[in-house]
Design a protein around this motif. Structure first.
Motif, PDB file in Angstrom:
ATOM      1  N   GLN A  94       0.829  -1.203   0.000  1.00  0.00           N
ATOM      2  CA  GLN A  94       0.000   0.000   0.000  1.00  0.00           C
ATOM      3  C   GLN A  94       0.864   1.253   0.000  1.00  0.00           C
ATOM      4  N   ALA A  95       1.920   1.239   0.815  1.00  0.00           N
ATOM      5  CA  ALA A  95       2.799   2.401   0.884  1.00  0.00           C
ATOM      6  C   ALA A  95       3.562   2.602  -0.417  1.00  0.00           C
ATOM      7  N   ALA A  96       3.789   1.522  -1.141  1.00  0.00           N
ATOM      8  CA  ALA A  96       4.604   1.593  -2.352  1.00  0.00           C
ATOM      9  C   ALA A  96       3.789   1.934  -3.594  1.00  0.00           C
ATOM     10  N   TYR A  97       2.474   1.737  -3.547  1.00  0.00           N
ATOM     11  CA  TYR A  97       1.663   1.960  -4.742  1.00  0.00           C
ATOM     12  C   TYR A  97       1.873   3.365  -5.316  1.00  0.00           C
ATOM     13  N   ALA A  98       1.972   4.348  -4.420  1.00  0.00           N
ATOM     14  CA  ALA A  98       2.109   5.737  -4.881  1.00  0.00           C
ATOM     15  C   ALA A  98       3.477   6.005  -5.495  1.00  0.00           C
ATOM     16  N   GLN A  99       4.433   5.084  -5.268  1.00  0.00           N
ATOM     17  CA  GLN A  99       5.800   5.320  -5.711  1.00  0.00           C
ATOM     18  C   GLN A  99       6.123   4.656  -7.047  1.00  0.00           C
ATOM     19  N   ILE A 100       5.250   3.790  -7.518  1.00  0.00           N
ATOM     20  CA  ILE A 100       5.575   3.057  -8.747  1.00  0.00           C
ATOM     21  C   ILE A 100       4.564   3.371  -9.838  1.00  0.00           C
ATOM     22  N   HIS A 101       5.037   3.282 -11.058  1.00  0.00           N
ATOM     23  CA  HIS A 101       4.186   3.525 -12.218  1.00  0.00           C
ATOM     24  C   HIS A 101       3.314   2.301 -12.463  1.00  0.00           C
ATOM     25  N   PRO A 102       2.056   2.475 -12.869  1.00  0.00           N
ATOM     26  CA  PRO A 102       1.181   1.323 -13.142  1.00  0.00           C
ATOM     27  C   PRO A 102       1.803   0.304 -14.106  1.00  0.00           C
ATOM     28  N   ALA A 103       2.599   0.776 -15.049  1.00  0.00           N
ATOM     29  CA  ALA A 103       3.233  -0.147 -15.993  1.00  0.00           C
ATOM     30  C   ALA A 103       4.193  -1.089 -15.274  1.00  0.00           C
ATOM     31  N   ALA A 104       4.891  -0.580 -14.248  1.00  0.00           N
ATOM     32  CA  ALA A 104       5.812  -1.425 -13.478  1.00  0.00           C
ATOM     33  C   ALA A 104       5.043  -2.462 -12.682  1.00  0.00           C
ATOM     34  N   LEU A 105       3.893  -2.041 -12.136  1.00  0.00           N
ATOM     35  CA  LEU A 105       3.070  -2.984 -11.390  1.00  0.00           C
ATOM     36  C   LEU A 105       2.568  -4.093 -12.312  1.00  0.00           C
ATOM     37  N   ASN A 106       2.178  -3.731 -13.523  1.00  0.00           N
ATOM     38  CA  ASN A 106       1.741  -4.728 -14.497  1.00  0.00           C
ATOM     39  C   ASN A 106       2.854  -5.737 -14.781  1.00  0.00           C
ATOM     40  N   GLN A 107       4.077  -5.256 -14.884  1.00  0.00           N
ATOM     41  CA  GLN A 107       5.203  -6.156 -15.153  1.00  0.00           C
ATOM     42  C   GLN A 107       5.408  -7.131 -13.996  1.00  0.00           C
ATOM     43  N   PHE A 108       5.264  -6.632 -12.760  1.00  0.00           N
ATOM     44  CA  PHE A 108       5.401  -7.509 -11.592  1.00  0.00           C
ATOM     45  C   PHE A 108       4.360  -8.626 -11.644  1.00  0.00           C
ATOM     46  N   VAL A 109       3.135  -8.250 -11.959  1.00  0.00           N
ATOM     47  CA  VAL A 109       2.048  -9.228 -12.001  1.00  0.00           C
ATOM     48  C   VAL A 109       2.296 -10.260 -13.098  1.00  0.00           C
ATOM     49  N   GLN A 110       2.673  -9.791 -14.269  1.00  0.00           N
ATOM     50  CA  GLN A 110       2.831 -10.691 -15.408  1.00  0.00           C
ATOM     51  C   GLN A 110       3.942 -11.718 -15.187  1.00  0.00           C
ATOM     52  N   LYS A 111       4.974 -11.347 -14.439  1.00  0.00           N
ATOM     53  CA  LYS A 111       6.070 -12.283 -14.167  1.00  0.00           C
ATOM     54  C   LYS A 111       5.629 -13.451 -13.283  1.00  0.00           C
ATOM     55  N   GLU A 112       4.530 -13.273 -12.554  1.00  0.00           N
ATOM     56  CA  GLU A 112       4.082 -14.304 -11.619  1.00  0.00           C
ATOM     57  C   GLU A 112       3.216 -15.375 -12.289  1.00  0.00           C
ATOM     58  N   PHE A 113       2.849 -15.169 -13.561  1.00  0.00           N
ATOM     59  CA  PHE A 113       1.917 -16.097 -14.209  1.00  0.00           C
ATOM     60  C   PHE A 113       2.482 -16.589 -15.538  1.00  0.00           C
ATOM     61  N   GLN A 114       1.842 -17.638 -16.067  1.00  0.00           N
ATOM     62  CA  GLN A 114       2.226 -18.144 -17.372  1.00  0.00           C
ATOM     63  C   GLN A 114       1.950 -17.080 -18.434  1.00  0.00           C
ATOM     64  N   ILE A 140      -8.039  -1.243  -7.699  1.00  0.00           N
ATOM     65  CA  ILE A 140      -8.952  -0.094  -7.757  1.00  0.00           C
ATOM     66  C   ILE A 140     -10.069  -0.252  -6.725  1.00  0.00           C
ATOM     67  N   TYR A 141     -10.606  -1.457  -6.637  1.00  0.00           N
ATOM     68  CA  TYR A 141     -11.646  -1.770  -5.653  1.00  0.00           C
ATOM     69  C   TYR A 141     -11.138  -1.502  -4.234  1.00  0.00           C
ATOM     70  N   ARG A 142      -9.890  -1.927  -3.945  1.00  0.00           N
ATOM     71  CA  ARG A 142      -9.295  -1.712  -2.618  1.00  0.00           C
ATOM     72  C   ARG A 142      -9.153  -0.222  -2.312  1.00  0.00           C
ATOM     73  N   LEU A 143      -8.687   0.545  -3.298  1.00  0.00           N
ATOM     74  CA  LEU A 143      -8.511   1.984  -3.097  1.00  0.00           C
ATOM     75  C   LEU A 143      -9.850   2.680  -2.862  1.00  0.00           C
ATOM     76  N   GLN A 144     -10.899   2.236  -3.557  1.00  0.00           N
ATOM     77  CA  GLN A 144     -12.230   2.814  -3.356  1.00  0.00           C
ATOM     78  C   GLN A 144     -12.720   2.562  -1.928  1.00  0.00           C
ATOM     79  N   ILE A 145     -12.462   1.349  -1.405  1.00  0.00           N
ATOM     80  CA  ILE A 145     -12.844   1.028  -0.030  1.00  0.00           C
ATOM     81  C   ILE A 145     -12.097   1.930   0.945  1.00  0.00           C
ATOM     82  N   MET A 146     -10.794   2.132   0.709  1.00  0.00           N
ATOM     83  CA  MET A 146      -9.987   2.972   1.596  1.00  0.00           C
ATOM     84  C   MET A 146     -10.473   4.426   1.589  1.00  0.00           C
TER      85      MET A 146
END
Length: 382
Positions: free
Chosen positions: A323-343, A359-365
């Motif tokens: 959560q603390a890091a979300y504001a520090q990284i670009h969405p494209a970098a987050l996408n790359q992290f996710v894609q590396k975890e899957f086939q 997005i759902y989590r941020l809306q709740i917060m």
């Protein structure tokens, strides 16, 4: 090599301690780099109003002087008369408290097992209260929801005696349900018990459990080796498997509240994300293992998915460093992290799902922040 051999010998030392009196309770303490706090943890046991218990401290290869501090207590416990005190050192670091807990349970000999973290305390009458209740109701599990806690600033100069006298103590209990007023023998009804879990009415922390050892062993309950949330699976297994589950209003545990001191700015975000996602996947599998032991979850898939959803939401909202890091990284970098975890063929879809959930989590917060501001009177209602 010789060092590991010595540690294996220490690990096996409990198995030969058969001449000692069988204790009523085994207190399990996993330990890692706890030199600052472990003294008060152990002192809280010396204050206990009953002495028919053993203490098993399992060190997970601490790099500070935790073991030396603990060893210095052997004489204090020995002079007490009724106490039995054991220190075990693992041959290599496991990275989580689950492995030390499982090992301690394996070598424990008490009729009951109680769990104490290496920086917390039991109240003076904790073991007497819990064992008396367990004996009276012949319970497999005695479960407590409420506990005392101290904000960190109140702990800096407080002695163990002051802490046990509850100076500055705050009572904390489940915010989702009213605090219990009397001991409640929960019915052996899996539907009702799972509803309790889904509604978060059942505190999942390890210290909330006081169990008959043979119940734990016969049912092959273990803490899965996970960086976080391994205690939730063990609690869920106890909730489902106990024939006699007793929930009590007694407050027997003192929890230290310490803000996370890890610097968010210097974490290896990609490695942390990988660890967090792997932990989430392992948790799903471990919950599923428990549920596969009951035909109930096959017959009621809605309950099965509700349990998995509970775990997902808990892990998602508890990923503080992410959560603390979300504001520090670009969405494209987050996408790359996710894609590396899957086939490769699943990567795009997985990234889409993850970011949608984020997005759902941020809306709740944001909604929760607005609710808090309304309650505090800092913004007018719309």
């Amino acid at each position: 090599m010789a060092k590991n051999k010595n540690r294996r010998q220490e690990t096996n030392s409990l198995a030969v301690a058969v001449t000692e009196k069988i204790p009523l309770v085994s207190v399990i303490i996993p330990m890692y780099n706890a030199a600052r706090f472990i003294s008060q943890t152990l002192e809280s046991l010396l204050y206990q109003t009953m002495q028919d218990f053993e203490v098993i401290v399992v060190d997970d290869c601490s790099t500070d002087n935790s073991v030396e501090v603990v060893e210095s207590f052997k004489e204090k416990f020995a002079s007490g008369g009724g106490y039995q005190f054991h220190v075990v050192r693992l041959p290599e670091n496991s990275g989580s408290p689950e492995v030390p807990r499982n090992l301690a349970i394996k070598f424990s000999r008490g009729k009951y097992i109680a769990f104490l973290d290496n920086d917390d305390l039991f109240t003076k009458t904790a073991l007497e209260e819990l064992s008396t209740l367990a004996e009276k109701y012949q319970a497999d599990v005695v479960h407590t929801d409420a506990f005392f806690y101290f904000p960190d600033e109140k702990l800096k100069s407080a002695t163990t005696a002051e802490l046990l006298n509850m100076n500055h103590a705050v009572i904390k209990c489940n915010p989702n349900s009213p605090r219990l007023q009397q001991a409640t023998d929960k019915p052996d009804d899996l539907t009702e018990r799972v509803k309790i879990w889904i509604n978060s009415d059942f505190h999942w922390a390890t210290w909330a459990l006081f169990c008959r050892r043979d119940f734990w062993v016969v049912n092959r309950i273990k803490f899965p080796q996970m960086s976080v949330s391994g205690d939730t699976i063990a609690n869920f297994a106890c909730l489902c498997l106990a024939k006699k589950l007793l929930r009590v209003p007694n407050i027997t545990y003192i929890n230290r509240f310490r803000p996370d001191s890890v610097s968010h700015s210097n974490i290896d975000l990609e490695n942390y994300f990988h660890k967090w996602l792997s932990n989430l996947n392992r948790g799903f599998n471990e919950f599923d293992k428990v549920m596969k032991r009951f035909s109930f979850f096959e017959e009621h898939p809605d309950y099965r998915y509700a349990v998995l959803n509970w775990f997902f939401e808990r892990v998602l909202l508890d990923a503080r460093q992410l959560q603390a890091a979300y504001a520090q990284i670009h969405p494209a970098a987050l996408n790359q992290f996710v894609q590396k975890e899957f086939q490769p063929e699943d990567a795009a879809f997985s990234a889409y799902l993850f970011n949608t959930l984020n997005i759902y989590r941020l809306q709740i917060m944001r909604l929760q922040q607005e609710i808090n501001e309304l309650k505090a009177g800092r913004r007018p209602p719309e």
